[in-house]
Each structure stands twice: as structure tokens, then as C-alpha cells.
Enzyme design. Structure first.
Site, PDB file in Angstrom:
ATOM      1  N   GLU A  64      71.336  42.468 -67.978  1.00  0.00           N
ATOM      2  CA  GLU A  64      70.868  43.748 -67.443  1.00  0.00           C
ATOM      3  C   GLU A  64      69.351  43.737 -67.243  1.00  0.00           C
ATOM      4  O   GLU A  64      68.844  44.307 -66.281  1.00  0.00           O
ATOM      5  CB  GLU A  64      71.279  44.891 -68.363  1.00  0.00           C
ATOM      6  CG  GLU A  64      70.989  46.267 -67.785  1.00  0.00           C
ATOM      7  CD  GLU A  64      71.610  47.363 -68.617  1.00  0.00           C
ATOM      8  OE1 GLU A  64      72.767  47.728 -68.343  1.00  0.00           O
ATOM      9  OE2 GLU A  64      70.931  47.848 -69.551  1.00  0.00           O
ATOM     10  N   VAL A 103      84.310  44.577 -67.966  1.00  0.00           N
ATOM     11  CA  VAL A 103      85.766  44.573 -68.051  1.00  0.00           C
ATOM     12  C   VAL A 103      86.337  45.854 -68.641  1.00  0.00           C
ATOM     13  O   VAL A 103      87.529  46.116 -68.490  1.00  0.00           O
ATOM     14  CB  VAL A 103      86.283  43.357 -68.853  1.00  0.00           C
ATOM     15  CG1 VAL A 103      85.915  42.069 -68.157  1.00  0.00           C
ATOM     16  CG2 VAL A 103      85.771  43.371 -70.273  1.00  0.00           C
TER      17      VAL A 103
END
Length: 167
Positions: free
Chosen positions: A118, A31
Site C-alpha cells: 500500500e 481476497v
């Protein structure tokens, strides 16, 4: 945010089948990313992590512990991808769901991969190579792009992580 709330896939679980029929591409980004220019997307792509771009392979922070679903054995792997910008055709929805599922297995076992989603993205992209690997020149964090004497690179990035973190 609790462990059960982490992960890129959680946000995509609410995508409706109608939405998937109406779009050509899905892009997953954090974001805090600022788009500074047009960024070309591909049917499947991952972005090299700027923090590991010039690092030796042995220094990639893959999840090396074998009990984790994101496990990548030492000496394996090709690139270290940044979880902050990846995507492709609507098939990327399957990637996020797959990562979410294996993250759930880890959470059910009371463990969490070193770099959360990740780590799982890197495991997934090792097994399912993206069609295009984007250079971190398209995406730099503030810390990587700017030094006291000015920009490290002659042109500004197309996408900038405004909070200046490297994860």
C-alpha cells in the site's frame, strides 16, 4: 507469510500475454472483499482509504523515511489510497510490476515500507495520477460503516471488507 511473499505484484507476474490481450480491465482487490453491487471501473482508478478519508493530510500514514522506495516527503501527496481496491485497463499490470520492482529494491536492502504494498501504491499514484479517484463510500470496512446505533451512511457500500481491517 514471509517478507518476500508480500505484495500485490507477485500474483500478477504469472499473467500471460494472451490473458492481457483478452481482457479490458484488471482490478486488484484483497481476497476478503465482498461485492454487494456493481462497481464501475475506469481506465485507471484508486480508492480513497476510508480510515483516512476525514483525516488531516499530516496524519496520512505515508512512508516518510527517505531510504525507502515508497518515500513520500512530509507535506507532499494528495490522497491516501487503499491498497484493497484499485485497477483499470490492462495497463494496471505495469503499475503492479513497477511496485513489485521497487519493493524488491527495499527487500534487497533489508527494509520494508510501513504499509508494504500500500505504501508503494501510494507512491506510484502520487507520480502517476489515476484518471478516477473512487470515494470510500463505494468501499467501507465493517468498522467504518457500522456503529452501535446503525449504519454511518444511508446506503450500504458496494464493496465491503468482511474482515473489518483498515490496512
Amino acid at each position: 507469510m514471509g517478507k518476500e511473499d508480500k505484495g500485490m505484484a507477485i500474483y500478477f507476474l504469472r499473467i500471460t500475454p494472451q490473458f492481457l490481450r483478452e481482457v479490458d480491465y484488471l482490478v486488484c482487490t484483497e481476497v476478503d472483499m465482498k461485492f454487494r453491487d456493481h462497481v464501475k471501473v475506469f481506465p485507471s482508478f484508486g480508492t480513497l482509504h476510508p480510515g483516512f478519508y476525514l483525516a488531516a493530510h499530516k496524519d496520512f500514514s505515508y512512508e516518510h523515511r527517505p531510504q525507502f522506495q515508497a518515500h513520500i516527503p512530509r507535506g507532499k501527496g494528495d490522497f491516501y489510497y487503499m491498497g484493497a481496491f484499485f485497477g483499470g485497463s490492462v495497463e494496471v499490470h505495469r503499475l503492479t510490476l513497477a511496485c513489485h520492482q521497487v519493493m524488491g529494491v527495499d527487500l534487497a536492502n533489508g527494509i520494508e515500507a510501513v504499509w508494504h504494498d500500500e505504501s508503494h501504491l501510494n507512491r506510484h499514484l502520487l507520480d502517476h495520477k489515476p484518471l478516477k479517484v473512487l470515494s470510500p463510500e463505494d468501499l467501507w470496512t465493517c468498522r467504518c460503516w457500522v456503529v452501535p446505533r446503525g449504519p454511518v451512511h444511508p446506503t450500504p457500500p458496494k464493496l465491503l471488507a468482511i474482515s473489518c481491517h483498515l490496512s
